[in-house]
Design an enzyme around this catalytic site. Structure first.
Site, short mmCIF file in Angstrom:
data_model
loop_
_atom_site.label_atom_id
_atom_site.label_comp_id
_atom_site.label_asym_id
_atom_site.label_seq_id
_atom_site.Cartn_x
_atom_site.Cartn_y
_atom_site.Cartn_z
N SER A 1 0.81 -1.22 0.00
CA SER A 1 0.00 0.00 0.00
C SER A 1 0.85 1.28 0.00
O SER A 1 0.31 2.37 -0.15
CB SER A 1 -0.96 0.01 1.19
OG SER A 1 -0.24 0.05 2.40
N GLY A 2 2.15 1.14 0.15
CA GLY A 2 3.03 2.32 0.06
C GLY A 2 3.28 2.71 -1.38
O GLY A 2 2.82 2.05 -2.32
N TYR A 3 4.01 3.79 -1.57
CA TYR A 3 4.23 4.26 -2.94
C TYR A 3 5.13 3.33 -3.74
O TYR A 3 4.93 3.15 -4.94
CB TYR A 3 4.82 5.68 -2.94
CG TYR A 3 3.80 6.75 -2.60
CD1 TYR A 3 2.47 6.63 -3.00
CD2 TYR A 3 4.17 7.89 -1.91
CE1 TYR A 3 1.55 7.61 -2.70
CE2 TYR A 3 3.24 8.87 -1.60
CZ TYR A 3 1.93 8.73 -2.00
OH TYR A 3 1.02 9.70 -1.70
N CYS B 1 17.12 5.26 -4.01
CA CYS B 1 16.82 6.17 -5.11
C CYS B 1 17.93 7.21 -5.31
O CYS B 1 18.44 7.39 -6.41
CB CYS B 1 15.46 6.83 -4.90
SG CYS B 1 15.26 7.69 -3.33
N ASN C 1 12.34 8.73 -9.30
CA ASN C 1 12.73 8.03 -8.08
C ASN C 1 11.93 6.76 -7.85
O ASN C 1 12.41 5.81 -7.23
CB ASN C 1 12.59 8.94 -6.86
CG ASN C 1 11.19 9.47 -6.66
OD1 ASN C 1 10.62 10.04 -7.60
ND2 ASN C 1 10.62 9.29 -5.50
#
Lengths: 347, 347, 347, 347
Positions: free
Chosen positions: A9-11, A149, A314
């Protein structure tokens, strides 16, 4: 082939789902989230409305391994170590988005991450998921540690120049990062009115990507450099620009030659050299949405400095894109599968 | 007192008009512009709708000096030199926003600006308009050379630390600048769709503010440093953040002591030290609209580095605000007159 | 199949190039531009760096038709009419991005576009390129008139409700559009510093998409409505939200039923109904980069009003995406070919 | 004169503090906040760093009234009613930023705000704080109910035209609002990455400012109109644009005449009529930071519609600015005191 994503559910998890939705060889069948269990994935990642009916599950990944070939760990640093040993035993392959298995030297973990690494022997089983530097190892990998990143942008833009005769082994890296780099978690400083238009030095010293960059520059060139990294959040959502000051004497022709040689044949590396374009140097604006890393540089003759730029999305080349590209190599898929979208320009 | 502004249709000229609209001792009676002659000032500077009926004049400033006490030159570099000798003869005082009289050493002009300075003797008559460093000279000045915007933020944030024992006399400065810093002139790269969301390295090496920073660090501390400056445009209109890497060993207490001592009693300098705020380090977001310069730093113990930040509104403390503050000192007005607006937060 | 794009250096042309780069059945072999002739396409459309070596040609499209199956006209309104007759004679198929062949009634052209249509008979040969309304006609089409961007969002969100018993045949449409909608041409009002943060009413009345919307509502429902359209540019690059006030009495269940029925089976139409999401109503943020049109509505019981929303990426579903989807239908390709990219979220 | 602010840590409270910092007749000596009690005001409102050492107090305002002349209630709707009776008894004057005493008809509260008004008799003691409509009453006021932000922009732009012969008594209002309008409280939908670039319909129907607008149009013109209001958040922090569709026949000359007459002598109302400016219609971009309301309109001849625009800084003319202007009138201060800052342009 079937994939599960832990922490979906995170980016970063969302970006894996987004990219894999168009991958011909992989289907994501499991997406775990404690916070959003039993909710539709598309509620949290609205780009997936209409593309998937998948729901987040609150079940343990260990109960779901029977049907999975590969597990992506999109969890915070210090959390992957709780999953990896048991996942390894099960025979599943692992793509770890966290930092837990990136640093070859376990002694770096207490210094930079604040914990003693409990499985120093397992680190060796992971390959650093940067195809341009580790393609051969990736072909035989079972476990991939996906680069950070800022680290990615820095390594890509510094490595070709680090073999030069350096006046100073300290390389200054200034990173400008979009808000997606700091995740979706709630925090007062992230409220739009507080964050819009800001240039926020969120980690001016002691950034955890430092040892990762040093490790890979050493790997690529044999050189021991020290990285003086300062990271800033800027007023955008996606993208990173790193500006690195490498103190060495060279000229433009030699510089471009170094880049061309280093990245010969790499299809996701672009050299930005067109001084008649609106985009004279790498700029995150022209990579967002794609798996490209854009590289370029300027020569500072006044103090014999190479100002080397790296620009990436990123979320893609800086995370989920390199994860998928590395996985493609590991499985022998077409290396570009799922990664051919051009950047979205203008946006 | 009456003031004229040459080149009043640009952003710097507009900001002088905006700030002087609330100045109790000065009235702007002349605003020249060739491009917009005979148009209302408020068409180009819409903040002034309802506040002034002034029109731009296309007449020569030399024909309009009879009623003027002071002339602000808001013209490009290399252009002020065409005005200054005759203005001096007329007896009017001058506040020059360009770089033409900033560098004490005329030999720097061919190197950094590409022209031989035609009036090296006149440079000495100008005082560098940075009140915190040159207040005593400004009291007796007739001619003021207003500092550059990136130069200001850099000098403010470096000078207090330059007296330390430096491991390396090269100081790296990374500047992030809003779009207003590049003016109102038309250019394809400025079109909104091309510029929005970008992080654009517009002057990664050879930036003309370099010798100005070096000069003032030398003036303030006696030290010869070399400045490795790289300038970037970021996705906002106003504001600058400079991030400077000063390679020296110190600690937080000593660092704050240096800043406090250097800027003792300065009402437009703020030290940003509240780690519980959303704004832990200087950030242009919290200075825009004000004449403040915000300063702060982090210590990088890994490589004995001070990461020093300066944040200003490039149009105010980085240009027109310092111009007016210096003018106030020159004329013996209240130093804060016209400059007391808080920043506009949030915006 | 080979395609040529006339006017390929604008944003609409660029988006055709970007989308067709991933189309399995079409290759763009000709891209004309007078302004940028002989320059690389990727200089102007930097998303295409590394993906194409195509250059813009300054040659006439008429000299290049031998190898082309289809020509996209990405030229200003009033310009396509200069190309169409001769292109038709050549036998090539045409996808016209301009408004020149959108309005079935030639008498509308003098009123809304200021010119007498020179080829009223040719209008009938074009099909309006909105697959959800004209799919059957498109299957037999040779010439496609691609809908306008605001028109698309308006038609999609109004048509399902226009069959209701209307209290008032005037429907108010408020459009919020990203900057890409106004093209890449240079203009002082587009300079970033002048445009950023603005909400600009650029066409509050008399917008040329008005008759197009009325025509298609009539086509879809038989109703004569009048559209009161006001268009605004907002602070973003891509995307449109239209907010339409339809004065009729209904309830949520019936409203959703109308939408479901109208768009049954349409894979590029999404209904946004999840009130627990951060995106409770259609929002351009969650469609940019995709070919989706997102639809949703609220009921205003106080005045028996349906507030109906449409959100699209103006460059995709509002222009080049519908062009390609229509072309796919015309040629019998997979209707989704080249259009399967999810939106880029978050960005 | 001494003022206290209840609920001073929110954005409206912060804006009162910011504006009153430059008010010659008022000093804020009390700022209450439960959430931030004992913290420095400048931590939460960083524009006030260096301008005040005030801390938030957690004490009850009722214990602090001895030294206060006026109390500003910057609290949520439904909360001011808990303060007003006791404050009235104490003899202090009140400027209420909430909606609790805006609606003259107490029966509107259950309908629009969901609560029965407990003090209908006290409503009459409040004057609606819109100087241009209620100046004479304000001169004799002791209690001021400050208008809502969207209501303000709507009333200013509709009232002059509501006396025309209307084809339809429904007036459609589309509001585009910056993020500061929804406050500083934490909420997942406000996270920068979720909110940036969005056009979010946050209240498409049933907006609580509806009865306030209708009340004041009635007050100003005697007309009963119905307001069809839809409110959207757009990608900026400050500012509102309202676009109102008034269905009546008029022409430009008559329209400007109506505006000029209605606002004759008003120094904070500007008419935006310069079609050669980059800002042809009211735009929040050119009012932010000022107390101006910018008005303008277009004529839609196709359907006899006036498209009337109002642009304000929602925090100033839409809240704290009107509060202070009204207070100035109530106390007989210079009406512009504290409100003379030009807008910040460009920003």
């Amino acid at each position: 082939m079937k994939a599960g994503i832990v922490g979906a559910s995170g980016y970063v998890g969302g970006e894996l789902l987004r990219l894999l939705a168009n991958h011909g060889d992989v289907e994501v069948t499991v997406a775990t989230s404690n916070k959003h269990k039993d909710e539709k994935v598309a509620r949290i990642h609205p780009d997936l409305y209409g593309l998937t009916d998948l729901k987040f599950t609150g079940r343990s990944i260990f109960d779901l391994l029977d049907d999975l070939d590969v597990v992506f760990l999109a969890v915070p640093h210090g959390t992957s170590i709780n999953y990896v040993p048991q996942l390894m035993e099960s025979g599943v392959r692992i793509v770890d988005m966290s930092a837990d298995f990136r640093l070859r030297d376990p002694d770096k973990y207490p210094v930079w991450y604040g914990f003693e690494h409990p499985y120093p022997d397992l680190i060796k089983k992971f390959v650093y998921g940067m195809p341009e530097l580790h393609r051969e190892e990736l072909k035989n990998a079972r476990y991939i540690a996906v680069p950070g990143c800022i680290a990615s942008s820095s390594i890509y833009s510094i490595a070709p120049f680090a073999s030069l005769d350096l006046d100073n082994n300290v390389i200054t890296v200034d990173a400008k990062v979009g808000s997606s780099g700091s995740g979706a978690e709630l925090d007062e400083s992230k409220v739009f009115s507080e964050r819009y238009n800001s240039v926020r030095a969120y980690k001016p010293a002691g950034h955890r990507h430092t040892p990762e960059i040093e490790q890979e520059i050493k790997y690529a060139t044999g050189r021991d450099v020290k990285i003086a990294l300062s990271a800033h959040s800027v007023n955008m959502v996606r993208g990173i620009l790193t500006t690195s000051s490498i103190f060495a004497k060279t000229d433009e022709i030699h510089g471009w030659g170094l880049l061309r040689e280093f990245y010969s044949g790499e299809k996701f590396v672009r050299l930005i050299m067109d001084k008649k374009s609106n985009f004279k140097y790498p700029d995150p604006k022209i990579v967002v949405g794609s798996n490209f890393v854009d590289l370029g540089f300027a020569i500072d003759r006044y103090i014999n400095r190479i100002v080397s730029f790296g620009a990436i999305d990123n979320m893609i080349k800086g995370a989920s894109g390199n994860a998928i590209q590395s996985m493609n190599i590991m499985y022998g898929f077409n290396e570009s599968e799922g990664l051919t979208a051009p950047s979205l320009f203008p946006v």
